[in-house]
Design an enzyme around this catalytic site. Structure first.
Site: not given
Length: 477
Positions: A281, A247
């Site tokens: 993010c 990720e």
């Protein structure tokens, strides 16, 4: 205070006695130490995890879930301590820390609830008196590499699914934020997990991360981190064909078209960019606003940014510091490069003034205007409180800028036109799309990236399934 590592349900120091300092991002002061582990501790953790996994996998999933529920209860019991530690080691505000503790509990309980929903498949055979089964089985020893922006929640996001599916996990927290991981392991100990089901080592990527990634015993690596970190992990683990769930970062565009609700969009954009000092993010990393409404939207955005208070994260409800000095230096460099190329600072752009900001990793909420697709702050993932605004002619230009990026983690689109947002669902090359929505992430959803933003993903039924591999059985009877 010294926080030890956790191996085979024992609290250990580095074999050579070496330690690492943990600094408060708000003050720069050293307030804790952890072991700077060596190859010896890495080997112990790997051996312990491998030994424990065989028996752990044989337990019924609902029995494994019982332990996970106890961990969740322990996290709630230690909520006040964990919130304080998150503020001290990561720099998020106390309110954001409370949200992170809550999310961690949800990650763990969601995983435990999945115990009775783990399933395989049965398919008809081509032959008589034969059955075809597809079982889903654990990988074995897994490795959880956690970023510094959510030190506790990322543990819950990884450890819960790993444990309920029959894997064991070695945790390696980021060097800047290892303390909450140590407290998490104390909660694991109190929950009575068998030795080796959860191990945790602290240290640098070179001394600890690399040998863990390169170990043939580790069969699944789950990393939350930068694209560069993901590339390094993929390369180092390739010789063992280790399964990966990466990720990674991205630079999410916040697209605002002329028919958007500008008031709602401006508020959502400010929240999405400056939450956790921009260290999320899926934060909006740049605005792509249609020329016809660019002035009006930018004015509304700046009004929201002006209201953000920067200060002591333990008492201030606005925005805290950036977590590491290196991250602060990178933000300053990107802003300077962007301004040199023609962008203009409309808000912020420097360290706040005042004695309380003289030390620590402080930076004002910053908005850059007159930016283009080639501006450094647009081109690179900033991972800090800086938001560049780019004017675009229309939806197609915004889509082109977004899709020309090598990454594709998330994107925001504000429009009232169903034809446009349905088109975007098909054509935006990203793992998550927020349509007329601010930043959000539900545990039952799926968090993943496209292109350089990673492989695999976290959360929901698909995230849990990522911790299982398939085994096909042809059974004659």
């Amino acid at each position: 205070m010294f926080y030890k590592c956790f191996i085979d349900n024992e609290w250990v120091e580095a074999s050579n006695g070496a330690r690492m300092e943990v600094r408060n991002p708000a003050t720069g002061e050293v307030w804790a130490e952890v072991p700077a582990c060596t190859q010896a501790e890495v080997d112990q953790a790997i051996e312990s995890s491998a030994r424990a996994q065989k028996e752990w996998a044989l337990l019924p999933p609902i029995e494994r879930a019982g332990y996970i529920y106890k961990i969740a209860e322990g996290i709630e019991r230690e909520r006040a301590l964990l919130e304080e530690l998150l503020v001290k080691e990561q720099g998020k505000t106390l309110a954001e820390a409370a949200g992170e503790v809550t999310d961690t509990i949800r990650y763990m309980t969601y995983s435990a609830e999945a115990a009775r929903r783990l399933r395989g498949d049965i398919f008809p055979s081509d032959n008589p008196r034969e059955q075809l089964f597809i079982y889903k089985v654990p990988f074995g020893v897994t490795l959880g590499l956690c970023a510094y922006n959510y030190p506790l929640a990322l543990i819950g996001r990884k450890a819960g699914p790993a444990l309920v599916t029959g894997n064991t996990m070695i945790l390696k927290p980021h060097e800047a934020t290892p303390v909450t991981a140590s407290v998490f392991c104390r909660i694991v100990e109190e929950a009575g997990l068998p030795p080796g089901v959860i191990n945790m080592v602290t240290g640098t990527g070179a001394e600890v991360g690399a040998p863990l990634v390169e170990s043939p015993t580790v069969r699944l690596i789950t990393l939350t981190g930068s694209i560069r970190a993901g590339q390094a992990v993929a390369q180092a683990s390739a010789k063992n064909i280790t399964a990966l769930s990466l990720e990674l970062g991205g630079s999410a565009p916040f697209i605002v078209l002329k028919d958007a609700d500008l008031d709602a969009a401006a508020e959502a954009c400010a929240i999405a960019r400056f939450a956790n000092a921009g260290q999320v993010c899926i934060c909006s990393e740049s605005v792509l606003v249609e020329e016809a409404v660019a002035d009006a939207f930018t004015e509304k955005l700046l009004a929201h940014v002006a209201k953000i208070k920067v200060g002591d994260p333990m008492t201030n409800g606005g925005m805290g510091p950036i977590t590491t000095p290196g991250a602060l230096e990178r933000v300053e460099k990107i802003v300077a490069e962007s301004v040199a190329a023609g962008a203009a600072i409309a808000a912020g752009g420097k360290r706040p003034e005042g004695a309380e900001y003289a030390t620590g990793n402080w930076y004002e909420p910053t908005v850059l205007v007159n930016a283009s697709a080639d501006t450094a702050a647009v081109r690179e993932e900033i991972f800090g409180p800086v938001l560049p605004v780019v004017r675009v002619a229309d939806y197609e230009e915004a889509l082109s800028i977004a899709n020309d990026r090598p990454d594709g983690l998330s994107a925001y689109l504000w429009t009232q036109n169903p034809s446009v947002y349905m088109d975007a669902i098909q054509r935006l090359e990203t793992g998550t799309i927020f349509l007329n929505s601010g930043i959000i992430g539900y545990i039952q959803g799926y968090h993943n990236g496209h292109k350089l933003s990673g492989v695999g993903g976290e959360d929901g039924v698909y995230g849990i399934e990522g911790y299982l591999q398939k085994r096909t059985v042809y059974q004659k009877f």
